[in-house]
Design a protein around this motif. Structure first.
Motif, PDB file in Angstrom:
ATOM      1  N   VAL A  58       0.676  -1.078   0.214  1.00  0.00           N
ATOM      2  CA  VAL A  58       0.046   0.623   0.436  1.00  0.00           C
ATOM      3  C   VAL A  58       1.052   1.451  -0.331  1.00  0.00           C
ATOM      4  O   VAL A  58       0.655   1.876  -0.807  1.00  0.00           O
ATOM      5  CB  VAL A  58      -0.693   0.122   1.452  1.00  0.00           C
ATOM      6  CG1 VAL A  58      -1.674   1.169   1.683  1.00  0.00           C
ATOM      7  CG2 VAL A  58      -2.148  -0.954   0.944  1.00  0.00           C
ATOM      8  N   ALA A  62       2.730  -0.316  -4.635  1.00  0.00           N
ATOM      9  CA  ALA A  62       0.865  -0.577  -5.626  1.00  0.00           C
ATOM     10  C   ALA A  62       0.756   1.253  -5.380  1.00  0.00           C
ATOM     11  O   ALA A  62      -0.203   1.955  -5.553  1.00  0.00           O
ATOM     12  CB  ALA A  62       0.226  -1.230  -4.602  1.00  0.00           C
ATOM     13  N   CYS A  64      -0.973   3.152  -3.231  1.00  0.00           N
ATOM     14  CA  CYS A  64      -2.463   3.655  -2.358  1.00  0.00           C
ATOM     15  C   CYS A  64      -1.929   4.691  -2.605  1.00  0.00           C
ATOM     16  O   CYS A  64      -3.413   6.029  -2.358  1.00  0.00           O
ATOM     17  CB  CYS A  64      -2.815   3.006  -2.207  1.00  0.00           C
ATOM     18  SG  CYS A  64      -2.585   1.135  -2.406  1.00  0.00           S
ATOM     19  N   THR A  65      -0.909   4.925  -1.247  1.00  0.00           N
ATOM     20  CA  THR A  65      -0.278   6.422   0.032  1.00  0.00           C
ATOM     21  C   THR A  65      -0.875   7.869  -1.355  1.00  0.00           C
ATOM     22  O   THR A  65      -1.294   8.885  -0.944  1.00  0.00           O
ATOM     23  CB  THR A  65       0.154   6.257   0.050  1.00  0.00           C
ATOM     24  OG1 THR A  65       1.537   5.550  -0.621  1.00  0.00           O
ATOM     25  CG2 THR A  65       0.043   5.616   2.064  1.00  0.00           C
ATOM     26  N   CYS A  67      -2.335   7.883  -3.804  1.00  0.00           N
ATOM     27  CA  CYS A  67      -3.924   8.770  -4.246  1.00  0.00           C
ATOM     28  C   CYS A  67      -4.850   8.618  -2.789  1.00  0.00           C
ATOM     29  O   CYS A  67      -5.575   9.855  -3.148  1.00  0.00           O
ATOM     30  CB  CYS A  67      -3.994   7.846  -5.533  1.00  0.00           C
ATOM     31  SG  CYS A  67      -3.225   7.606  -6.498  1.00  0.00           S
ATOM     32  N   HIS A  68      -4.532   7.639  -2.165  1.00  0.00           N
ATOM     33  CA  HIS A  68      -5.683   7.867  -1.136  1.00  0.00           C
ATOM     34  C   HIS A  68      -5.369   8.849   0.003  1.00  0.00           C
ATOM     35  O   HIS A  68      -6.169   9.395   1.539  1.00  0.00           O
ATOM     36  CB  HIS A  68      -6.119   6.965  -0.991  1.00  0.00           C
ATOM     37  CG  HIS A  68      -7.396   6.214  -1.650  1.00  0.00           C
ATOM     38  ND1 HIS A  68      -8.385   6.622  -2.464  1.00  0.00           N
ATOM     39  CD2 HIS A  68      -6.476   4.811  -2.603  1.00  0.00           C
ATOM     40  CE1 HIS A  68      -8.173   5.711  -3.230  1.00  0.00           C
ATOM     41  NE2 HIS A  68      -7.767   5.007  -3.304  1.00  0.00           N
ATOM     42  N   LEU A  80      -4.708   7.111   5.335  1.00  0.00           N
ATOM     43  CA  LEU A  80      -5.843   6.668   4.037  1.00  0.00           C
ATOM     44  C   LEU A  80      -7.215   7.905   4.114  1.00  0.00           C
ATOM     45  O   LEU A  80      -7.892   6.348   3.111  1.00  0.00           O
ATOM     46  CB  LEU A  80      -5.799   5.429   3.640  1.00  0.00           C
ATOM     47  CG  LEU A  80      -4.049   4.916   3.078  1.00  0.00           C
ATOM     48  CD1 LEU A  80      -4.442   3.066   3.604  1.00  0.00           C
ATOM     49  CD2 LEU A  80      -4.046   5.240   2.182  1.00  0.00           C
ATOM     50  N   ALA A  95     -10.094  10.826  -4.886  1.00  0.00           N
ATOM     51  CA  ALA A  95      -9.678   9.316  -4.273  1.00  0.00           C
ATOM     52  C   ALA A  95     -10.458   9.307  -2.723  1.00  0.00           C
ATOM     53  O   ALA A  95     -10.897  10.438  -2.290  1.00  0.00           O
ATOM     54  CB  ALA A  95      -8.535   9.900  -4.342  1.00  0.00           C
ATOM     55  N   LEU A 118     -11.574  -3.310  -6.911  1.00  0.00           N
ATOM     56  CA  LEU A 118      -9.857  -3.612  -6.642  1.00  0.00           C
ATOM     57  C   LEU A 118      -9.501  -4.866  -7.845  1.00  0.00           C
ATOM     58  O   LEU A 118      -8.895  -4.625  -8.989  1.00  0.00           O
ATOM     59  CB  LEU A 118      -8.619  -4.106  -5.763  1.00  0.00           C
ATOM     60  CG  LEU A 118      -9.047  -3.452  -4.930  1.00  0.00           C
ATOM     61  CD1 LEU A 118      -8.242  -3.908  -3.305  1.00  0.00           C
ATOM     62  CD2 LEU A 118      -8.221  -1.680  -5.368  1.00  0.00           C
ATOM     63  N   MET A 133      -7.122   2.874 -11.170  1.00  0.00           N
ATOM     64  CA  MET A 133      -6.699   1.878 -10.328  1.00  0.00           C
ATOM     65  C   MET A 133      -6.476   0.490 -10.990  1.00  0.00           C
ATOM     66  O   MET A 133      -7.195  -0.398 -11.545  1.00  0.00           O
ATOM     67  CB  MET A 133      -7.591   1.241  -8.859  1.00  0.00           C
ATOM     68  CG  MET A 133      -7.309   2.658  -8.523  1.00  0.00           C
ATOM     69  SD  MET A 133      -7.855   1.920  -6.697  1.00  0.00           S
ATOM     70  CE  MET A 133      -9.954   2.044  -7.291  1.00  0.00           C
ATOM     71  N   VAL A 146      -3.190  -6.138   0.882  1.00  0.00           N
ATOM     72  CA  VAL A 146      -3.512  -4.864   1.022  1.00  0.00           C
ATOM     73  C   VAL A 146      -4.843  -4.973   2.299  1.00  0.00           C
ATOM     74  O   VAL A 146      -4.924  -4.227   2.753  1.00  0.00           O
ATOM     75  CB  VAL A 146      -4.262  -4.840  -0.308  1.00  0.00           C
ATOM     76  CG1 VAL A 146      -4.812  -3.866  -0.683  1.00  0.00           C
ATOM     77  CG2 VAL A 146      -2.696  -4.988  -1.124  1.00  0.00           C
TER      78      VAL A 146
END
Ligand code: HEC
Ligand code: HEC
Length: 312
Positions: A58, A62, A64-65, A67-68, A80, A95, A118, A133, A146
């Protein structure tokens, strides 16, 4: 993203020709269309090793951080809470809050519902999520990790506004936006290690290197250039409007950007994490392990050489 936007442009041209009132009715009737997709039978684990693997994915490969996470904060463990706004021609897309908060985050969804977003791009409400994504082919093991990590985080009450679609966006939802599922049969796991095989998994399924480093049709989103040969225009979120052309990552002696880079130099570039104002998530990628970076390098070196932006 570009994919929808361009398909959209065509769609809208068609609407204008057809006459607006009929279209308006059709849009209203269809814009909240829902889709079916299987619910992956995955459950969050409390095993610390699984949660740690999820944290790594995360906050690292990947990203994720990026964007989120809280807007403008690149710290590893930032919450997040969502809220980053993507201003795109179809409107404003946010997001979401992916902390376990029940009112404003993913606390209201089951594990299989989160897994389905996902893997199949279908939201718990049944609508298609916009294709930000690229994780549709993530293994069962990594998807579980995740979700386990997300579940282990503190719930934070943070309301993110609903997406705000303009007429173009509503038309896109009505006619063009379809969820995308996995490209390959679902795999239980891929063995990590500094191998080209694992590098391929990271580059295409986890870190989205190919999404940005491959030229695509602005109309359909289909690849127009050789994979990883660069030449794609990507806009920066932080330095808008600022366009970047992605470099060629294949080992072409003349135009291959990393042709002269040793494996150690490649690892060092990522570890340095120096952001260039570009949309590439350097801060998250700086958290990748040496082995993962070596896997990426070995995979990229195994590709057939292609010229910068070479057509298919
Ligand atoms: C490039 C930016 C980007 C990255 C990277 C990204 N997301 Fe998202 N995510 C979004 C956007 C934008 C939406 C909203 C899409 C929409 O509403 O159609 C979203 C929606 C979601 C949702 C749906 C939540 C809801 O309440 O609707 C989940 C769950 C999610 N993301 C999880 C993740 C996870 C987990 C990762 C990393 C493995 C990740 N995202 C990486 C941009 C991103
Ligand atoms: C969101 C788009 C995006 C993603 C995802 C992305 N890149 Fe990039 N990349 C760029 C852009 C734009 C540049 C040129 C500007 C810069 O150097 O940051 C770039 C530059 C590079 C460079 C040259 C850096 C230098 O110092 O000269 C390398 C190497 C690279 N990317 C490798 C990768 C790899 C490997 C991945 C996947 C792990 C990846 N990129 C994912 C957009 C992206």
């Amino acid at each position: 993203m570009k994919k929808i936007l361009k398909r959209l442009a065509i769609g809208v041209a068609v609407f204008l020709v057809l006459g607006t009132s009929a279209v308006a009715i059709a849009v209203v009737a269809r814009e909240n269309r829902t889709f079916d997709a299987p619910y992956p039978e995955l459950r969050a684990s409390k095993d610390p090793a699984v949660i740690e693997r999820g944290r790594y994915l995360v906050t690292g490969p990947a990203h994720c951080t990026e964007c989120h996470g809280a807007v403008g904060d690149h710290a590893a463990e930032r919450h997040l809470v969502g809220g980053l706004a993507f201003e795109v021609p179809i409107g404003t897309v946010y997001a979401r809050n992916i902390t376990p908060d029940v009112a404003t985050g993913i606390g209201r969804y089951t594990d299989p519902e989160i897994a389905r977003v996902l893997r199949y791009g279908v939201h718990p409400s049944g609508r298609a999520v916009l294709p930000f994504m690229p994780f549709t082919d993530m293994t069962d093991e990594d998807l579980t990790a995740v979700i386990s990590y997300l579940r282990s985080r503190p719930a934070i009450d943070h309301h993110v506004p609903s997406n705000d679609f303009n007429l173009l966006g509503r038309a896109a939802k009505a006619f063009l936006l379809e969820p995308t599922g996995p490209k390959h049969p679902v795999r239980a796991r891929v063995t990590p290690g500094p191998t080209a095989e694992y590098g391929e998994y990271l580059a295409t399924t986890v870190a989205n290197c190919n999404g940005c480093h491959t030229r695509r049709s602005l109309r359909t989103g289909a690849p127009e250039g050789v994979a990883f040969a660069g030449g794609m225009t990507v806009e920066s979120h932080e330095a808008t409007p600022k366009k970047f052309i992605t470099p060629n990552l294949t080992p072409d002696p003349e135009t291959g950007h990393i042709y002269a880079w040793s494996e150690d130099a490649f690892v060092a570039r990522f570890k340095a994490g120096v952001a260039t104002g570009s949309p590439m998530p350097w801060q998250a990628f700086a958290r990748m392990t040496d082995d993962d970076l070596r896997a990426l390098y070995r995979y990229l070196r195994s590709l057939p050489p292609a010229r910068l932006g070479q057509e298919l």
